[in-house]
Write an enzyme that holds these catalytic residues in place. Structure first.
Site, PDB file in Angstrom:
ATOM      1  N   HIS A  39       0.825  -1.218   0.000  1.00 13.02           N
ATOM      2  CA  HIS A  39       0.000   0.000   0.000  1.00 13.02           C
ATOM      3  C   HIS A  39       0.854   1.260   0.000  1.00 13.02           C
ATOM      4  O   HIS A  39       0.604   2.202  -0.743  1.00 13.02           O
ATOM      5  CB  HIS A  39      -0.950  -0.005   1.205  1.00 13.02           C
ATOM      6  CG  HIS A  39      -2.135  -0.897   1.011  1.00 13.02           C
ATOM      7  ND1 HIS A  39      -2.072  -2.258   1.214  1.00 13.02           N
ATOM      8  CD2 HIS A  39      -3.404  -0.647   0.605  1.00 13.02           C
ATOM      9  CE1 HIS A  39      -3.255  -2.788   0.946  1.00 13.02           C
ATOM     10  NE2 HIS A  39      -4.085  -1.843   0.583  1.00 13.02           N
ATOM     11  N   LYS A 107      -9.586  -8.405   7.765  1.00 12.30           N
ATOM     12  CA  LYS A 107     -10.354  -8.589   8.999  1.00 12.30           C
ATOM     13  C   LYS A 107     -10.470  -7.273   9.755  1.00 12.30           C
ATOM     14  O   LYS A 107      -9.614  -6.399   9.627  1.00 12.30           O
ATOM     15  CB  LYS A 107      -9.717  -9.658   9.891  1.00 12.30           C
ATOM     16  CG  LYS A 107      -8.401  -9.247  10.515  1.00 12.30           C
ATOM     17  CD  LYS A 107      -7.967 -10.229  11.580  1.00 12.30           C
ATOM     18  CE  LYS A 107      -6.517 -10.066  11.981  1.00 12.30           C
ATOM     19  NZ  LYS A 107      -6.305  -9.156  13.110  1.00 12.30           N
TER      20      LYS A 107
END
Lengths: 198, 281
Positions: A39, A107
């Site tokens: 990222h 998650k």
């Protein structure tokens, strides 16, 4: 019992739009992994589509740093559960917009910035079970490629996985709904009661 | 210390691939408590199936094999320096053999050492014991739950948390409320209270080594442990944060004396995959 939806990857715009929070899904097809370093790299360096060996258009990006074993026959995935998605909140909206992702999986859910980007491009967030790494690795049928292995190492590299019947729940949809946000609001009210007036 | 090294490699394998029986029992208990057909029940079923598959195939049950934390009780006369070397060698070998995910990253170069060793990695605490046996306890502490830990310096005005056990209760609830489902609930929480922040952080984490079935020796602390489990489960965050009745399986608290001017509380959050084990040599 909730009906389980079978979803093919990469996700079509129609499929993504049809998914709603609470839907249980079994995903089959190809997805890519990416976590903290991927990222940061995508947002800081803006590599063009030609610089990345995999097509990210319509792809699902899985927040996962797997345990991989290199064998003579290739790479074997031993454990591949999700990592905490919130760590990449500051990057994800830009990544979704720039590369045309149609799904994120991880998650714990993500924040408002990502939720807005999902709504804007028509994408969804899937949650899969944290810690269930051996079970989920069994749903990965092939390691089809890897990018940035040398530079980032096996945990942080971008892996291309072929998956089959990979179980996940839609917890943020393309219509602005988030189960995480709902549960946080309800638990905050409980917290205020339990902790006394604050 | 070749044989001891092999023993530590096996300890790594066992801890990475199997959930301690008391934790597995607690997960089963949580499943029985959730509504049939709920997302919480489905999540706990997947967790139990995963535990079984990992144990049967000796694979890591979570891909984050964590930061290895060792608590070593050393009989008089054994060299801690040599023990440390043996643990480092065993760690390199276990990374290859189990295998473990390489998790030790250099702050400056961002390079992963590739073998789970580095500056202060693994974490090793030594303590001399009066007994004759060397006791090596190992915890593989996942980072998702480690990141959810908090330290408080009481009083905290926003929480109306004063310098008393009621203030401690509010801090623990605040930690769980902030963590939500991000650190893999149902949680096991370690709490340390005392005079300095380094000391309470260590004390809190050490509580995660306690069996879930035990409770604190002091009545007031044991009562707070029970109260907190009940309060946290009222929050309704549930397994993996999808809502449900079990957000915490256990809370373990330990106290040290404090300075009149200081009241530190540290909370170490443990995920459901609380991997720990012991080697007696």
């Amino acid at each position: 019992m909730v009906e389980v939806k079978r979803v093919g990857l990469p996700l079509s715009a129609e499929d993504a739009a049809g998914l709603r929070v609470g839907d249980m899904a079994l995903l089959s097809g190809r997805l890519v992994t990416g976590r903290d370093r991927v990222h940061k790299y995508l947002v800081e360096k803006h590599p063009g589509k030609g610089d990345i060996p995999f097509d990210l258009e319509g792809a699902v990006l899985y927040h996962c740093g797997p345990v991989i074993k290199k064998t003579d026959a290739g790479y074997q995935v031993l454990a591949a559960g999700p990592t905490t998605s919130m760590r990449v909140e500051m990057y994800e909206a830009d990544v979704i917009r720039q590369y045309g992702l149609r799904g994120i999986m991880g998650k714990g859910g993500m924040g408002d910035k990502t939720l807005r980007a999902l709504q804007e491009v028509g994408a969804v967030y899937f949650q899969t079970t944290g810690g269930a790494a051996a079970y989920l690795a069994d749903m990965i049928t092939e390691v089809a490629g890897v990018w940035k292995l040398e530079e980032f190492g096996p945990t942080e590299a971008m892996w291309l996985f072929e998956i089959r019947d990979f179980p996940a729940v839609v917890t943020m949809d393309s219509h602005g709904n988030s189960i995480h946000k709902e549960i946080e609001a309800v638990s905050f009210e409980k917290f205020r009661t339990l902790a006394g007036k604050i | 210390m070749l044989k001891l090294r092999d023993g530590i490699v096996e300890l790594y394998r066992k801890v990475a691939s199997s959930l301690p029986p008391d934790v597995e029992e607690a997960v089963k208990g949580a499943l029985a408590h959730e509504a049939e057909g709920s997302g919480a029940a489905a999540t706990l079923s997947v967790i139990l199936e995963n535990v079984k598959r990992a144990r049967d195939t000796f694979r890591p049950l979570c891909q984050d094999t964590g930061v290895p934390v060792f608590y070593v009780k050393v009989p008089f006369g054994l060299s801690q320096k040599e023990l440390k070397n043996t643990i480092m060698e065993a760690t390199r070998e276990a990374t290859q053999k189990v295998p473990l995910r390489p998790n030790a990253v250099d702050i400056i170069t961002e390079k992963n050492s590739g073998d789970n060793t580095g500056e202060g990695f693994p974490v090793i605490y030594f303590e001399e014991t009066s007994g004759g046996a060397l006791i090596i306890d190992l915890m593989l502490k996942g980072a998702g739950c480690e990141n959810a830990g908090q330290t408080y310096k009481l009083p905290v005005e926003e929480l109306a948390a004063q310098r008393d056990l009621e203030g401690v209760r509010k801090c623990v609830l605040d930690t769980v409320q902030k963590a939500q489902g991000r650190a893999c609930p149902p949680y096991i929480l370690g709490v340390g209270i005392g005079a300095t922040k380094d000391q309470v952080a260590r004390l809190a984490k050490e509580q995660l080594m306690r069996k879930l079935t035990d409770s604190a020796a002091t009545g007031e602390i044991a009562a707070l442990e029970r109260q907190l489990v009940s309060d946290i489960n009222e929050l309704g965050i549930g397994p993996m944060g999808l809502g449900g009745r079990t957000t915490a399986m256990s809370v373990k608290i330990a106290v040290n004396h404090r300075h009149p001017a200081s009241y530190f509380v540290d909370i170490s959050v443990g995920c459901w995959a609380m991997r720990r084990g012991r080697l007696i040599w």
